[in-house]
Scaffold this motif. Sequence first.
Motif, PDB file in Angstrom:
ATOM      1  N   GLY A 175      63.433  59.512  59.842  1.00 41.03           N
ATOM      2  CA  GLY A 175      62.442  60.390  60.348  1.00 41.03           C
ATOM      3  C   GLY A 175      61.598  61.175  60.997  1.00 41.03           C
ATOM      4  O   GLY A 175      60.762  60.196  61.313  1.00 41.03           O
ATOM      5  N   GLU A 184      65.685  60.321  64.581  1.00 43.75           N
ATOM      6  CA  GLU A 184      65.389  61.437  64.237  1.00 43.75           C
ATOM      7  C   GLU A 184      66.983  61.858  64.830  1.00 43.75           C
ATOM      8  O   GLU A 184      67.495  61.527  65.324  1.00 43.75           O
ATOM      9  CB  GLU A 184      64.729  61.441  65.131  1.00 43.75           C
ATOM     10  CG  GLU A 184      64.600  63.584  65.357  1.00 43.75           C
ATOM     11  CD  GLU A 184      64.357  64.147  63.986  1.00 43.75           C
ATOM     12  OE1 GLU A 184      65.037  65.096  63.038  1.00 43.75           O
ATOM     13  OE2 GLU A 184      63.798  63.777  62.871  1.00 43.75           O
ATOM     14  N   ASP A 244      62.217  61.691  55.464  1.00 39.40           N
ATOM     15  CA  ASP A 244      63.348  61.412  56.018  1.00 39.40           C
ATOM     16  C   ASP A 244      63.443  62.864  55.280  1.00 39.40           C
ATOM     17  O   ASP A 244      64.012  63.122  55.096  1.00 39.40           O
ATOM     18  CB  ASP A 244      64.726  61.106  55.797  1.00 39.40           C
ATOM     19  CG  ASP A 244      64.482  60.443  54.781  1.00 39.40           C
ATOM     20  OD1 ASP A 244      63.852  60.274  54.140  1.00 39.40           O
ATOM     21  OD2 ASP A 244      65.939  59.507  54.885  1.00 39.40           O
ATOM     22  N   GLY A 245      62.668  63.706  54.775  1.00 35.81           N
ATOM     23  CA  GLY A 245      62.450  64.754  54.555  1.00 35.81           C
ATOM     24  C   GLY A 245      62.693  64.956  52.818  1.00 35.81           C
ATOM     25  O   GLY A 245      63.568  64.352  52.541  1.00 35.81           O
ATOM     26  N   SER A 251      66.345  63.259  51.425  1.00 41.60           N
ATOM     27  CA  SER A 251      65.669  62.331  52.272  1.00 41.60           C
ATOM     28  C   SER A 251      67.585  61.284  51.894  1.00 41.60           C
ATOM     29  O   SER A 251      67.372  61.456  50.561  1.00 41.60           O
ATOM     30  CB  SER A 251      64.980  61.874  51.288  1.00 41.60           C
ATOM     31  OG  SER A 251      64.989  59.991  51.640  1.00 41.60           O
TER      32      SER A 251
END
Length: 480
Positions: A11, A34, A164-165, A168
């Motif tokens: 991420g 990323e 990673d958000g 994830s």
Amino acid sequence: MMLDCDVLIAGGGPTGVTLAILLAKRGISVIVLEKEADIYPLPRAAHIDHEGMRILQEAGAADDVMATSRRVTRYDFLNAKGDLLLRFTGSDRTGPGGWPAANMIHQPSVETALRRSLACETLATLHSRWELTSFQDESDFVTAQINTPDGDQTIRARYLVGADGARSPVRKMSGIHFDDLRFEEAWLVVDMLVDDYFRLPTANLQICNPERPTTCVLMGEGRHRWEFMIKPNETAEQVSDDAFIEKLMEPWDVKGAVRLERKAVYTFRARIAEHWRKGRVLLAGDAAHQTPPFAGQGMCSGLRDAANIAWKLAAVVKGEADPRLLDSYQKERAPHLRATIDMAIMMGRMVCTTSKWSAFMRDMKFKLGRMLGKLPDGPPAYPPIMEGAILAGSEGAGRYFPQLMSANGVRIDDILGNRHWLIERDRLTEPALAPFGHSLCEWLDAHNADAVLVRPDRYVFGTGSRDQLHAAWQKMTGTA
């Protein structure tokens, strides 16, 4: 076994890149993965508080971020008639972190500043269009399989961080579930480019109108945001239509003053991962927690995660601390996150009331509170660290240590550096401390202490005598 890096971060958003910079500055080798080719070009987060700015200062990006951010003096909650229910003031004043309390930002500009800073760190590398597809925690290291434009690769690292958000993959692959805090509301987010500031509100606003709860806030330079709650009988496609948005904007009388830049439908949620660490895998940012936006703490929370993890991972990788120190990460951050989310939910439920009767009762409650002078002028303080890497029971332990400034505008963090500080009363005249001596003496007096040990993330480890603090710090890190 040769390792490719000390820490692998999945991420490349603000949390992941900030963590990479803070680790690299501590001598830790980092690879950031990323999956996207470039920074997402449109706004998302709109606010960073003083503590977040202090973290960006350490990361070398604060000045660039401040150059495009905007200040706001107050945050108002209004009812359907425009009557004031609640007002938070002082958000333009300097907070304990040494920066303005509220900074309205343009997220792509923040990410650009962070990546510029990352590029200066020889120990950190960011790979775009690299996506983690699987990994194995092999006790002494993590082996990750990566999909890249040039084919699949394998990376071995001491630790893996999933930044990673909300969706994830790292969290899902780890089998970690969310604790749902039962707040879920669909909203339309509309970002506008500004051509005429004089026709726009100068305060951040929550319009607590049961017919259509609405948010209106400043953003970074040249932008303004409106958010509209979506009614149960409306679809995402319907509310995203330009004609529908134009009708929503009519009451604001800003036609010709703004131009549509972005429209998106979001479901605001409140969730916390049940585990933030599993072996050599850690979660940070939206991968570990999600908060409704009403308190403006989404990005701030991820930055705090990065600051908390960075010094601990660095100490463990270097052999300066026992790996059990990493267990303190969730113990310290989760209570703060729950308080943050509770505040956001409180604000959200106040705003999202769609029953006219409930709205009437709410308005009466706040009117009475205003008459009695019992309404707060700011959000409640976040709780200090109560459990974790602190000297529990000592005065001030777990509280945030302010960033002091000298008479000529020098910040103490820039002088004392990114390690822990042991500040003693009888050494305040030394050259490094003398410019801050008076303020430091006041802090020590207020806490009835001869010395204070401040952690690298600028929370107080504890107070006491020098020898006591030194011994306790060694014991806590496992190096005694």
